[in-house]
Design a protein around this motif. Structure first.
Motif, mmCIF file in Angstrom:
data_model
loop_
_atom_site.group_PDB
_atom_site.id
_atom_site.type_symbol
_atom_site.label_atom_id
_atom_site.label_comp_id
_atom_site.label_asym_id
_atom_site.label_seq_id
_atom_site.Cartn_x
_atom_site.Cartn_y
_atom_site.Cartn_z
ATOM 1 N N GLN A 70 1.024 -1.163 -0.219
ATOM 2 C CA GLN A 70 -0.048 -0.059 0.333
ATOM 3 C C GLN A 70 0.701 1.633 -0.651
ATOM 4 O OE1 GLN A 70 -2.912 0.393 2.829
ATOM 5 N NE2 GLN A 70 -3.438 1.584 1.658
ATOM 6 N N ILE A 71 1.071 1.936 -1.294
ATOM 7 C CA ILE A 71 1.786 3.385 -1.069
ATOM 8 C C ILE A 71 0.680 4.552 -0.735
ATOM 9 C CG2 ILE A 71 3.087 4.407 -2.763
ATOM 10 C CD1 ILE A 71 2.915 2.190 -4.637
ATOM 11 N N PRO A 72 0.943 4.763 0.501
ATOM 12 C CA PRO A 72 0.900 6.230 0.973
ATOM 13 C C PRO A 72 0.227 7.097 -0.413
ATOM 14 C CG PRO A 72 2.186 6.156 1.894
ATOM 15 C CD PRO A 72 2.421 4.894 1.020
ATOM 16 N N TYR A 73 -0.886 7.157 -0.332
ATOM 17 C CA TYR A 73 -1.680 9.043 -1.107
ATOM 18 C C TYR A 73 -1.118 8.739 -2.182
ATOM 19 C CZ TYR A 73 -0.053 11.446 3.531
ATOM 20 O OH TYR A 73 -0.344 11.724 4.517
ATOM 21 N N THR A 74 -0.826 7.278 -2.467
ATOM 22 C CA THR A 74 -1.293 6.702 -4.175
ATOM 23 C C THR A 74 -2.095 5.115 -4.545
ATOM 24 O OG1 THR A 74 1.532 7.378 -4.182
ATOM 25 C CG2 THR A 74 0.670 6.169 -6.265
ATOM 26 N N GLY A 75 -1.910 4.573 -3.667
ATOM 27 C CA GLY A 75 -2.993 3.651 -3.932
ATOM 28 C C GLY A 75 -2.606 2.382 -4.311
ATOM 29 N N TRP A 76 -2.155 0.756 -4.728
ATOM 30 C CA TRP A 76 -2.204 -0.316 -4.208
ATOM 31 C C TRP A 76 -1.685 -0.778 -5.639
ATOM 32 C CZ3 TRP A 76 -4.438 -2.066 0.342
ATOM 33 C CH2 TRP A 76 -5.392 -0.991 0.903
ATOM 34 N N SER A 77 0.000 -1.571 -4.968
ATOM 35 C CA SER A 77 0.658 -2.257 -5.911
ATOM 36 C C SER A 77 1.636 -3.984 -5.275
ATOM 37 C CB SER A 77 2.257 -1.271 -5.923
ATOM 38 O OG SER A 77 2.964 -1.679 -7.090
ATOM 39 N N VAL A 78 1.449 -4.254 -6.669
ATOM 40 C CA VAL A 78 1.443 -6.000 -6.933
ATOM 41 C C VAL A 78 3.082 -5.984 -5.981
ATOM 42 C CG1 VAL A 78 2.404 -8.331 -7.410
ATOM 43 C CG2 VAL A 78 -0.287 -7.070 -8.306
ATOM 44 N N MET A 79 3.700 -6.772 -5.281
ATOM 45 C CA MET A 79 5.124 -6.825 -4.628
ATOM 46 C C MET A 79 5.976 -7.105 -5.922
ATOM 47 S SD MET A 79 6.157 -10.560 -3.492
ATOM 48 C CE MET A 79 6.670 -10.904 -4.126
ATOM 49 N N THR A 80 6.889 -6.696 -5.823
ATOM 50 C CA THR A 80 7.800 -6.952 -6.609
ATOM 51 C C THR A 80 9.365 -7.676 -6.260
ATOM 52 O OG1 THR A 80 9.188 -4.726 -5.989
ATOM 53 C CG2 THR A 80 8.561 -4.299 -8.179
ATOM 54 N N LEU A 81 9.875 -8.451 -6.777
ATOM 55 C CA LEU A 81 11.287 -9.676 -6.971
ATOM 56 C C LEU A 81 12.420 -9.001 -7.173
ATOM 57 C CD1 LEU A 81 11.559 -11.988 -5.110
ATOM 58 C CD2 LEU A 81 11.033 -13.304 -7.262
ATOM 59 N N GLY A 82 13.551 -8.089 -5.964
ATOM 60 C CA GLY A 82 14.649 -7.728 -6.628
ATOM 61 C C GLY A 82 15.147 -8.257 -6.177
ATOM 62 N N PRO A 83 16.684 -8.401 -5.987
ATOM 63 C CA PRO A 83 17.662 -9.158 -5.886
ATOM 64 C C PRO A 83 17.738 -9.015 -4.051
ATOM 65 C CG PRO A 83 18.665 -8.111 -6.980
ATOM 66 C CD PRO A 83 17.385 -7.164 -7.209
ATOM 67 N N GLU A 84 17.232 -7.539 -3.567
ATOM 68 C CA GLU A 84 17.205 -7.867 -1.687
ATOM 69 C C GLU A 84 16.317 -8.777 -1.353
ATOM 70 O OE1 GLU A 84 18.745 -6.196 1.556
ATOM 71 O OE2 GLU A 84 19.671 -6.223 -0.037
ATOM 72 N N ASP A 85 15.283 -8.733 -2.106
ATOM 73 C CA ASP A 85 13.684 -8.959 -1.633
ATOM 74 C C ASP A 85 14.497 -10.850 -1.574
ATOM 75 O OD1 ASP A 85 12.002 -6.880 -1.670
ATOM 76 O OD2 ASP A 85 12.046 -6.967 -3.837
ATOM 77 N N ALA A 86 15.189 -10.703 -2.933
ATOM 78 C CA ALA A 86 15.164 -12.663 -3.418
ATOM 79 C C ALA A 86 16.082 -13.118 -1.493
ATOM 80 C CB ALA A 86 15.776 -13.104 -3.858
ATOM 81 N N TRP A 87 17.179 -12.384 -1.466
ATOM 82 C CA TRP A 87 17.918 -12.360 -0.369
ATOM 83 C C TRP A 87 17.405 -12.366 0.773
ATOM 84 C CZ3 TRP A 87 19.535 -9.569 4.280
ATOM 85 C CH2 TRP A 87 20.520 -10.060 4.313
ATOM 86 N N GLU A 88 16.370 -11.849 1.680
ATOM 87 C CA GLU A 88 15.781 -11.787 2.561
ATOM 88 C C GLU A 88 14.782 -13.018 2.479
ATOM 89 O OE1 GLU A 88 13.461 -8.269 3.398
ATOM 90 O OE2 GLU A 88 14.760 -6.968 3.873
ATOM 91 N N LEU A 89 14.054 -13.071 1.575
ATOM 92 C CA LEU A 89 13.437 -14.532 1.715
ATOM 93 C C LEU A 89 14.440 -15.892 1.952
ATOM 94 C CD1 LEU A 89 10.329 -13.466 -0.767
ATOM 95 C CD2 LEU A 89 10.061 -13.757 1.331
ATOM 96 N N TYR A 90 14.823 -15.756 0.794
ATOM 97 C CA TYR A 90 15.156 -17.255 1.095
ATOM 98 C C TYR A 90 16.458 -17.349 2.133
ATOM 99 C CZ TYR A 90 20.784 -16.284 -0.429
ATOM 100 O OH TYR A 90 21.680 -15.581 -0.016
ATOM 101 N N THR A 91 16.811 -16.479 3.304
ATOM 102 C CA THR A 91 17.559 -16.386 3.973
ATOM 103 C C THR A 91 16.635 -16.759 5.679
ATOM 104 O OG1 THR A 91 17.375 -14.016 4.162
ATOM 105 C CG2 THR A 91 20.172 -15.200 3.664
ATOM 106 N N LEU A 92 15.926 -16.065 5.392
ATOM 107 C CA LEU A 92 14.434 -15.955 6.147
ATOM 108 C C LEU A 92 13.935 -17.889 6.604
ATOM 109 C CD1 LEU A 92 13.146 -15.692 9.030
ATOM 110 C CD2 LEU A 92 11.163 -13.991 6.782
#
Length: 231
Positions: A70-92
């Motif tokens: 949820q983006i303040p004052y803008t709306g809604w957006s589907v998540m993205t999958l960047g290198p940092e996202d992938a790193w956080e998810l696979y380590t967790l």
């Protein structure tokens, strides 16, 4: 004829909000709604045939799951999958799955309901092998996710299961992205063999190690791919 009891599932009463969240979730994890897509309550409510308030509630549920931002004052957006996202998810994920694998293997080693545990693992692994032999990419990813979530559930660790459920949809997106990088579906089966063997042998420490190694190896490949994509 007298009434008898049958082994049939009860009818599940599910609210419109839950059904809307289910439809949107499936569309996101399957790629039908691409990552990063802007969403609006009006358009989504028209597509699903429900009210805006129902869609808003569904959006909030998916925000909790990390699938929508949820983006303040803008709306809604589907998540993205960047290198940092992938790193956080696979380590967790590696940490959570290592704990589950250790608990499950210990159950097998101590012969605590080991027949049920090993049977469940064998069945889930069998579904993955079948999917890799004749299934679509989506079916392979679903079977892959099912195997890992089965191990989580078999741990019987309620708080672990709860925490894993919060990121499971994001994990499925990572699995779909990671499996797509594998040259042959047969390699996906091979990737899981060391973990399955450690679990069925009741080797708790080895199972935990293999769970971490599997996640770190495939996770690093995905991160590298995403880094190259974003250059």
């Amino acid at each position: 004829m007298e009434n008898t009891s049958f082994k049939i599932k009860k009818v599940q009463k599910r609210s419109a909000e839950v059904q809307a969240a289910d439809v949107l979730r499936e569309a996101i994890v399957s790629g039908e709604i691409p990552l990063g897509t802007r969403l609006t309550e009006i358009h989504s409510s028209e597509q699903l045939g429900v009210s805006r308030s129902t869609i808003r509630t569904a959006f909030h549920q998916l925000v909790q799951e990390g699938l929508i931002v949820q983006i303040p004052y803008t709306g809604w957006s589907v998540m993205t999958l960047g290198p940092e996202d992938a790193w956080e998810l696979y380590t967790l994920r590696a940490s959570l799955e290592a704990l589950a694998a250790k608990i499950v293997a210990k159950k097998v080693g101590e012969d605590t309901a080991s027949g049920h545990v090993t049977s469940a693992i064998t069945d889930a692994f069998g579904l993955l092998k079948s999917a890799c032999q004749q299934g679509s990419k989506g079916e392979i990813a679903t079977a892959d996710m099912n195997l890992h979530s089965t191990i989580i559930k078999l741990s019987g660790h309620s708080r672990l299961i709860d925490q894993y459920s919060r990121i499971q949809s994001q994990i499925l997106i990572c699995i779909r992205s990671s499996d797509a990088l594998v040259a042959s579906p047969a390699h996906i089966v091979e990737q899981h063999l060391p973990l399955i063997n450690a679990l069925n042998n009741g080797n708790a420490e080895e199972a935990a190690k293999e769970a971490i190694l599997h996640n770190e190896t495939e996770g690093a490949i995905l991160v590298s791919h995403l880094q190259q994509r974003d250059k």
